[in-house]
Design an enzyme around this catalytic site. Structure first.
Site, PDB file in Angstrom:
ATOM      1  N   ARG A 162       0.832  -1.210   0.000  1.00  0.00           N
ATOM      2  CA  ARG A 162       0.000   0.000   0.000  1.00  0.00           C
ATOM      3  C   ARG A 162       0.871   1.266   0.000  1.00  0.00           C
ATOM      4  O   ARG A 162       0.615   2.210  -0.751  1.00  0.00           O
ATOM      5  CB  ARG A 162      -0.918  -0.020   1.223  1.00  0.00           C
ATOM      6  CG  ARG A 162      -1.926   1.115   1.248  1.00  0.00           C
ATOM      7  CD  ARG A 162      -2.802   1.050   2.481  1.00  0.00           C
ATOM      8  NE  ARG A 162      -3.818   0.008   2.368  1.00  0.00           N
ATOM      9  CZ  ARG A 162      -3.852  -1.106   3.077  1.00  0.00           C
ATOM     10  NH1 ARG A 162      -2.883  -1.345   3.955  1.00  0.00           N
ATOM     11  NH2 ARG A 162      -4.809  -1.981   2.929  1.00  0.00           N
ATOM     12  N   ASP A 188       9.700  -6.659  -6.304  1.00  0.00           N
ATOM     13  CA  ASP A 188       8.695  -7.299  -5.458  1.00  0.00           C
ATOM     14  C   ASP A 188       8.338  -8.618  -6.123  1.00  0.00           C
ATOM     15  O   ASP A 188       7.669  -8.638  -7.153  1.00  0.00           O
ATOM     16  CB  ASP A 188       7.450  -6.410  -5.329  1.00  0.00           C
ATOM     17  CG  ASP A 188       6.461  -6.944  -4.302  1.00  0.00           C
ATOM     18  OD1 ASP A 188       6.368  -8.184  -4.170  1.00  0.00           O
ATOM     19  OD2 ASP A 188       5.788  -6.132  -3.637  1.00  0.00           O
ATOM     20  N   CYS A 207      11.747   4.255   5.462  1.00  0.00           N
ATOM     21  CA  CYS A 207      10.648   4.633   6.359  1.00  0.00           C
ATOM     22  C   CYS A 207       9.860   3.394   6.749  1.00  0.00           C
ATOM     23  O   CYS A 207       8.703   3.500   7.182  1.00  0.00           O
ATOM     24  CB  CYS A 207       9.711   5.618   5.660  1.00  0.00           C
ATOM     25  SG  CYS A 207      10.446   7.226   5.321  1.00  0.00           S
ATOM     26  N   ALA A 208      10.469   2.220   6.609  1.00  0.00           N
ATOM     27  CA  ALA A 208       9.757   0.956   6.865  1.00  0.00           C
ATOM     28  C   ALA A 208      10.046   0.451   8.272  1.00  0.00           C
ATOM     29  O   ALA A 208       9.289   0.696   9.203  1.00  0.00           O
ATOM     30  CB  ALA A 208      10.138  -0.079   5.811  1.00  0.00           C
ATOM     31  N   ARG A 209      11.159  -0.251   8.430  1.00  0.00           N
ATOM     32  CA  ARG A 209      11.530  -0.801   9.733  1.00  0.00           C
ATOM     33  C   ARG A 209      13.045  -0.721   9.903  1.00  0.00           C
ATOM     34  O   ARG A 209      13.806  -0.955   8.960  1.00  0.00           O
ATOM     35  CB  ARG A 209      11.093  -2.272   9.868  1.00  0.00           C
ATOM     36  CG  ARG A 209       9.585  -2.477   9.943  1.00  0.00           C
ATOM     37  CD  ARG A 209       9.001  -1.956  11.254  1.00  0.00           C
ATOM     38  NE  ARG A 209       7.581  -2.213  11.376  1.00  0.00           N
ATOM     39  CZ  ARG A 209       6.625  -1.388  10.974  1.00  0.00           C
ATOM     40  NH1 ARG A 209       6.937  -0.240  10.379  1.00  0.00           N
ATOM     41  NH2 ARG A 209       5.341  -1.702  11.136  1.00  0.00           N
ATOM     42  N   ASP A 253      14.058   7.170   8.861  1.00  0.00           N
ATOM     43  CA  ASP A 253      13.060   7.490   9.887  1.00  0.00           C
ATOM     44  C   ASP A 253      12.974   6.389  10.939  1.00  0.00           C
ATOM     45  O   ASP A 253      12.361   6.579  11.981  1.00  0.00           O
ATOM     46  CB  ASP A 253      11.686   7.678   9.234  1.00  0.00           C
ATOM     47  CG  ASP A 253      10.628   8.120  10.240  1.00  0.00           C
ATOM     48  OD1 ASP A 253      10.833   9.169  10.869  1.00  0.00           O
ATOM     49  OD2 ASP A 253       9.621   7.400  10.398  1.00  0.00           O
ATOM     50  N   GLU A 305      15.832   2.112  18.958  1.00  0.00           N
ATOM     51  CA  GLU A 305      15.177   3.415  19.138  1.00  0.00           C
ATOM     52  C   GLU A 305      14.892   3.663  20.617  1.00  0.00           C
ATOM     53  O   GLU A 305      14.547   2.726  21.329  1.00  0.00           O
ATOM     54  CB  GLU A 305      13.882   3.451  18.325  1.00  0.00           C
ATOM     55  CG  GLU A 305      14.116   3.331  16.830  1.00  0.00           C
ATOM     56  CD  GLU A 305      12.819   3.405  16.018  1.00  0.00           C
ATOM     57  OE1 GLU A 305      11.742   3.609  16.602  1.00  0.00           O
ATOM     58  OE2 GLU A 305      12.884   3.255  14.790  1.00  0.00           O
ATOM     59  N   HIS A 338      11.340   8.568  13.802  1.00  0.00           N
ATOM     60  CA  HIS A 338      10.227   7.627  13.596  1.00  0.00           C
ATOM     61  C   HIS A 338       8.883   8.381  13.589  1.00  0.00           C
ATOM     62  O   HIS A 338       7.955   8.049  14.335  1.00  0.00           O
ATOM     63  CB  HIS A 338      10.220   6.540  14.669  1.00  0.00           C
ATOM     64  CG  HIS A 338       9.512   5.287  14.219  1.00  0.00           C
ATOM     65  ND1 HIS A 338       9.832   4.041  14.682  1.00  0.00           N
ATOM     66  CD2 HIS A 338       8.489   5.094  13.338  1.00  0.00           C
ATOM     67  CE1 HIS A 338       9.051   3.129  14.118  1.00  0.00           C
ATOM     68  NE2 HIS A 338       8.230   3.757  13.292  1.00  0.00           N
ATOM     69  N   ILE A 339       8.791   9.353  12.699  1.00  0.00           N
ATOM     70  CA  ILE A 339       7.585  10.197  12.640  1.00  0.00           C
ATOM     71  C   ILE A 339       6.856  10.087  11.304  1.00  0.00           C
ATOM     72  O   ILE A 339       5.929  10.853  11.037  1.00  0.00           O
ATOM     73  CB  ILE A 339       7.932  11.681  12.901  1.00  0.00           C
ATOM     74  CG1 ILE A 339       8.988  12.182  11.900  1.00  0.00           C
ATOM     75  CG2 ILE A 339       8.390  11.883  14.333  1.00  0.00           C
ATOM     76  CD1 ILE A 339       9.222  13.684  11.930  1.00  0.00           C
ATOM     77  N   ALA A 392       4.654   8.210  10.210  1.00  0.00           N
ATOM     78  CA  ALA A 392       3.208   7.980  10.332  1.00  0.00           C
ATOM     79  C   ALA A 392       2.520   9.007  11.224  1.00  0.00           C
ATOM     80  O   ALA A 392       1.325   8.886  11.488  1.00  0.00           O
ATOM     81  CB  ALA A 392       2.951   6.572  10.878  1.00  0.00           C
TER      82      ALA A 392
END
Length: 524
Positions: free
Chosen positions: A149, A169, A228-230, A254, A259, A277-278, A280
C-alpha cells in the site's frame, strides 16, 4: 447500551462516530491496575500504543467483543489471547499509507536539494550557496523495494515528479505493474540503476540486513537511499562506513535498529537526514485512524463484521469446531509455501477433501492467504482482506473440493504456480498431528515442525549418501527422513527434519552436488 472504553487519547472525530451507538468512557490516563479491574464492564476498547492489552486483561474481559488499535502495529495487544477468547482485534493500516509515502517524498526532496544542511548553514550565520548544488528528480529513476500500500502511494507521487520507476517485489504481477506504470526488475539490478531507492517491506529474517556494504557499494555515486519501513533492514554500521567514504551518496532514515537513536555515528554526517520515527505521525493520519477503528467498533456493536480483522474470522460454532484442527494445518502449509516459492506467484489452487468438503472453507482459505502473504507485505494481511490483497497482487486464487480423501478424514492440497514452475503440497491432521502426505504428488508421510529441508534429486545409488555427507560436514543432524519416488532411477523428493538450521551456505553446497535439482530450507 453497549459500553466502550477509549483508553488512550484519540482524535475527537473517532469519538463522534461512536456517539449514540454506545456509552463512551473516555479515560486516556487509565492505569494498568484500573484497566484490569474494570475491563469486564466493556464490549469494546480503543487503544493506541500506550495501553497494554495483555493476556491477563483479556482473560478478565468477560464481555469484550473487540479490541481496536487506532494505528497499525499491535505489539501492545496479545492477539493470540484475544483469538483464544473469541475477541476480534482490528486496526487501521490504511490510515498511514499516504502519510508515510509523503514523508518518504519529503526525505527525498530534502536530500536531493540538500535542504536540511542548507537550513542549518543559514541558521548558523553562513551563506554557502555554492556548497549546496542539488539534483532534480525529473527523469531520474526511483527504485521501490516492496509494492504494498505505501510503496504504491510513493509511486503515484514520484510519477507527478516525472520520475521513471522500477520496482522489486517477487509477488507483484506484470499486469499490476503495467497498470501502475512501473517496471519489475531483479533486486541487484534495481540497486545499480536507481538514483533514489526507497524501502517499503516488513522486517523479517529474510529482510534483516537486506542492505549492507555489498549493496551500498553498487549504488550510483549520487544516489539516495530511504528507509521509512523498519529499522534493521539497512545495516547501519555498514551504511555509516560507506556514506563516510562516499560523501555524494545520501541516506534518509526514519527508523533505526535501536530506538530512540543515541550516539550513532550517522548523526555526525552531513549526507544523512534523520527523523525520529515520525513518518506515520500526522494529524490527518491520527484522525483517520480514530475514525476507521471507531467505525469498526460500531459495526461489531451492531452485529456486523468489521473490515480490518487481524485474527480469527467469524464462523458459526458447529463449523468452527469442525474446522479448528485445520486452521493450524493451513497455517503451516502457508509457511512452507512462502519459504519454498520465491518467484512471481501467479496462481494458487486449493482443494479440500473429506469431512471438510461441503462446509464453509472460506476461513481456511483466508487463513492460508494471510500466512502466505504476511511475510512479504508491509501492511498486515488479515482474514477479511486476504483475498482482495491476493487479487491486488495479481494472484489468482481458486478453490475446489472432493468427498474422497482416501484413508484420511480430510486433506488440504495446495498448488502454487510461479513463473514456469509449480509447487504442490498436501497435508492432513491425523491423531491430532499435522502431517505432510505429499509434495509434488510424491508420497510423503511426515509430521512437520521445527527445522526441515526439502530436496529434489535423481534417485541414483549414492545420492542420499552424498546429501547425508554434506549435512554431516556442516554438523547438521538428521532427526527424521522420508523419501517419495515414482520409479527407480527417476526423480525423487526427500523431506528431512533436522536439529540444526540448513543455512544458505549448506543449500548452495547441496545444490552443487551431482543429481540434486533443488534444496529448500524451511523453518516452522
Amino acid at each position: 447500551m453497549s459500553k466502550v472504553l477509549v483508553a488512550d487519547k484519540i482524535n475527537e472525530k473517532g469519538v463522534e462516530v461512536l456517539e449514540g451507538s454506545a456509552e463512551i468512557v473516555n479515560n486516556p490516563t487509565i492505569t494498568p491496575e484500573e484497566l484490569l479491574e474494570t475491563i469486564d464492564q466493556y464490549e469494546g476498547i480503543i487503544v493506541r500504543s500506550r495501553t497494554k492489552v495483555t493476556k491477563e486483561v483479556i482473560e478478565n474481559a468477560k464481555n469484550l467483543k473487540i479490541i481496536a488499535r487506532a494505528g497499525v502495529g499491535v505489539d501492545n495487544i496479545d492477539v493470540q489471547a484475544a483469538t483464544d477468547n473469541g475477541i476480534l482485534v482490528v486496526n487501521a493500516p490504511q490510515s498511514t499509507s499516504i502519510t508515510v509515502a509523503e514523508h518518504a517524498m519529503g526525505l527525498m526532496l530534502s536530500l536531493s536539494r540538500k535542504i536540511a544542511i542548507a537550513d542549518a548553514s543559514v541558521k548558523s550565520g553562513k551563506w554557502e550557496k555554492s556548497k549546496f548544488m542539488g539534483m532534480e528528480l525529473k527523469n531520474k529513476t526511483l527504485g521501490v523495494i516492496g509494492m504494498g500500500r505505501i510503496g504504491s502511494e510513493v509511486v503515484k507521487r514520484a510519477k507527478a515528479f516525472e520520475m521513471d520507476v522500477v520496482v522489486y517485489d517477487p509477488y507483484i504481477s506484470e499486469e499490476v505493474a503495467k497498470n501502475l506504470g512501473v517496471e519489475i526488475v531483479e533486486f541487484e539490478n534495481l540497486i545499480e540503476v536507481a538514483d533514489v531507492m526507497t524501502i517499503h517491506v516488513p522486517l523479517t529474517p529474510e529482510t534483516k540486513g537486506l542492505i549492507s556494504k555489498e549493496q551500498l557499494y553498487k549504488m550510483k555515486d549520487h544516489a539516495i537511499i530511504l528507509n521509512c519501513a523498519r529499522g534493521g533492514i539497512i545495516n547501519e554500521d555498514d551504511l555509516y562506513e560507506v556514506l563516510k567514504e562516499r560523501p555524494e551518496l545520501k541516506a534518509g532514515l526514519d527508523v533505526y535498529e535501536n530506538e530512540p537513536l543515541k550516539e550513532s555515528p550517522l548523526q555526525t554526517l552531513d549526507n544523512v537526514v534523520l527523523t525520529p520515527h515520525i513518518a506515520a505521525s500526522t494529524k490527518e493520519a491520527q484522525r483517520d485512524a480514530a475514525i476507521i477503528v471507531a467505525k469498526q467498533v460500531k459495526e461489531v456493536i451492531n452485529g456486523e463484521t468489521p473490515g480490518n480483522v487481524l485474527n480469527m474470522p467469524i464462523v458459526d460454532s458447529e463449523t468452527f469446531k469442525k474446522l479448528k484442527p485445520y486452521f493450524e494445518l493451513t497455517k503451516k502449509l502457508g509457511q512452507i509455501l512462502v519459504q519454498t516459492t520465491t518467484s512471481n506467484i501467479s496462481e494458487l489452487n486449493i482443494v479440500y477433501s473429506g469431512e471438510i468438503s461441503g462446509r464453509s472453507k472460506e476461513p481456511l482459505t483466508r487463513e492460508l492467504l494471510k500466512e502466505f502473504l504476511n511475510p512479504i507485505l508491509t501492511e498486515p494481511v488479515n482474514s477479511v482482506n486476504a483475498k482482495s490483497v491476493a487479487k491486488q497482487r495479481g494472484i489468482k486464487v481458486t478453490e475446489g473440493e472432493t468427498e474422497d480423501s482416501g484413508k484420511y478424514d480430510a486433506t488440504i492440497k495446495i498448488s502454487v504456480k510461479y513463473d514456469d514452475e509449480e509447487m504442490t503440497i498436501e497435508g492432513t491432521v491425523e491423531n491430532k498431528e499435522l502431517k505432510i502426505i505429499s509434495i509434488n504428488d510424491y508420497d510423503i508421510n511426515l509430521t512437520f515442525e521445527g527445522l526441515m529441508g526439502i530436496v529434489k534429486y535423481t534417485d541414483l545409488p549414492g545420492t542420499i549418501g552424498k546429501i547425508g555427507n554434506v549435512l554431516g560436514d556442516y554438523k547438521i543432524n538428521i532427526a527424521e527422513m522420508k523419501v517419495g519416488r515414482k520409479s527407480e532411477g527417476g526423480e525423487a523428493i526427500m523431506v528431512i527434519k533436522v536439529d540444526q538450521e540448513i543455512t544458505e551456505e549448506v543449500v548452495s553446497k547441496l545444490e552443487e552436488t551431482e543429481y540434486i535439482d533443488f534444496v529448500k530450507s524451511v523453518k516452522l
